[in-house]
Design a protein around this motif. Structure first.
Motif: not given
Length: 500
Positions: A218-221, A326-331
């Motif tokens: 998993h990839v978190t931006m 597979k990925a997500e954005i966390v602000t």
């Protein structure tokens, strides 16, 4: 680097020997290759050499080797004006771009002009001799070498190749995994089935996330604030049709100009109607991610479009990775690194096996070369740029700087063509030096770049400034620059020439 290119490398001179050239070009990236092409074609009587600090050509495209690295604009305009980009993909990966640059150096006999492993440290101008003394270091041991030239063209880009921007993160030493900056991607980095956090929201981050998501667990931006993200097709089907249907280079030429004019139109529209342009971008992102996705939090910046560069994602690959989980954005903001990952100021913890700090570049003017004129060191921040490519009161020196609102190569090609016009003008009139003189020392000035991106704002004080009027005003407009650099007068009353 293929065997042919390696065989054509220029051998360094014997120790203590100072070699002289009409022109020295610093850097063998896109700008340096373009400079060599133009010098060979339009100034065939001028001797020149390209000094490249790295072991291979390509500049940016040799340096960056992280997963998914690709162009952030279409290759019909990022490619050279003299060598059409004929590949079907107009958003190209780094390997294909490097191959294209290698093909160019072979096709136009430029490879034989490049001396690798030669880092220029200092360039000193002597008015009494009307020439530059260039001091460089060769090889791993830093062996000293001196060269001289009548004219210096610096094509070393605008950022520090040796060091990216890496802010200090509290607790980073406690993290038990690996921390990597994309500018120095390790060849042995294995991220299969790992939890990855990519810190950043710029072009590098939005490229890395979908590419790494193909193999990572998993990839978190993780971003402090969002950027504008726009999806475009990797292949320009309409453009490819015209290129294949029309004979010779006609199709390529028409599609290239369509793209140039489209880029200009988009930039102008964004600056004149920012709210409408902003909403169009956000509506498209919402459509890609679904009505439940929080576009307001994760994809809505607090600045207007094109006050920073837009982030391009080909074929919506980032949005697809998010949709598929597979990925997500966390602000959020980082509180501290921990042994297991990152704790955010909201209290949330992100578990990670690998952290990528896609935190940006360090700007570096003139490739970090120290410039001295008649014994006085030039302080870039106290100078002005002439036509966005020369420095006030510095003779016989041009630097190449591409566009920030369009493809780099468009302006690089114009600059290289202007250098040849300037050299030929000087030869016709038997001039040995040229220097732009600013006639209004009390006039108002502006920063060199009118962009709010962090990596630009951090280093603007180290860059020259620009004036409010031409030719001291820097235009981010290809048509305006074409009129000035290709057709405008070289002897414009601002450039001061010295005869033999």
């Amino acid at each position: 680097m293929n065997a042919t290119a390696a065989a054509h490398r220029i051998a360094p001179p014997a120790e203590g020997v100072v070699t002289h050239w009409d022109v020295i070009v610093i850097g063998a990236g896109i700008s340096g290759i373009s400079s060599a092409y133009h010098l060979k074609k339009y100034c065939p009587d001028k001797s020149f050499i390209i000094l490249e600090s790295r072991k291979q050509l390509g500049g940016t495209w040799d340096l960056f080797r992280y997963p998914g690295v690709r162009s952030d604009s279409d290759m019909l305009t990022l490619g050279f004006s003299f060598k059409p980009w004929m590949d079907a993909k107009t958003i190209a990966d780094g390997d294909r771009i490097r191959a294209y640059l290698e093909e160019t150096t072979q096709e136009y006999a430029i490879a034989e002009k490049i001396r690798y492993g030669c880092r220029v440290r200092r360039a000193s101008w002597r008015s009494d001799a009307a020439r530059w003394c260039v001091e460089a270091e060769r090889g791993a041991d830093g062996q000293q070498e001196k060269l001289s030239c009548n004219f210096l063209h610096i094509c070393a880009g605008y950022y520090n190749y040796d060091e990216g921007y890496s802010p200090v993160f509290k607790g980073a030493e406690s993290f038990w995994g690996r921390i990597v900056h994309p500018q120095h991607w390790p060849q042995d980095l294995d991220y299969d089935d790992q939890l990855v956090v990519v810190i950043g929201s710029g072009a590098t981050a939005v490229t890395l996330v979908p590419a790494m998501a193909e193999r990572a667990a998993h990839v978190t931006m993780l971003q402090r604030s969002p950027s504008y993200i726009v999806s475009l097709p990797a292949e320009d089907r309409a453009g490819n049709f015209f290129r294949n249907w029309l004979p010779g280079r006609i199709g390529w030429w028409l599609v290239r100009w369509r793209n140039i004019l489209y880029q200009m139109m988009i930039f102008r529209r964004a600056r004149r109607q920012p709210e409408k342009f902003k909403q169009a971008i956000l509506n498209k992102a919402q459509k890609e991610l679904g009505s439940d996705y929080d576009v307001a939090t994760h994809l809505t910046p607090d600045y207007d479009p094109w006050t920073q560069r837009l982030c391009l994602v080909p074929d919506a690959d980032l949005f697809e990775a998010i949709r598929e989980g597979k990925a997500e954005i966390v602000t959020d903001h980082i509180d501290t690194f921990t042994k297991q990952g990152i704790r955010l100021k909201s209290g949330k913890e992100l578990e990670a096996d690998l952290i990528i700090t896609a935190t940006g570049l360090k700007l570096q003017f003139l490739g970090g070369v120290e410039v001295i004129v008649d014994g006085i060191s030039v302080v870039p921040g106290k100078t002005l740029t002439y036509k966005g490519m020369m420095v006030s009161d510095v003779p016989n020196l041009v630097f190449s700087m591409g566009y920030i609102n369009a493809s780099w190569t468009l302006r690089a090609d114009l600059t290289c063509a202007y250098v040849c016009r300037l050299l030929n003008h000087m030869a016709r009139h038997k001039h040995i030096s040229c220097v732009p003189r600013y006639q209004d020392p009390g006039g108002d000035t502006d920063p060199y770049l009118d962009f709010s991106s962090g990596y630009i704002q951090r280093s603007l004080h180290e860059m020259p400034r620009q004036g409010r009027r031409k030719p001291w005003r820097l235009d981010q407009n290809y048509l305006v620059d074409m009129r000035s650099l290709r057709f405008g007068r070289v002897d414009d009353g601002v450039m001061e020439f010295t005869a033999k």
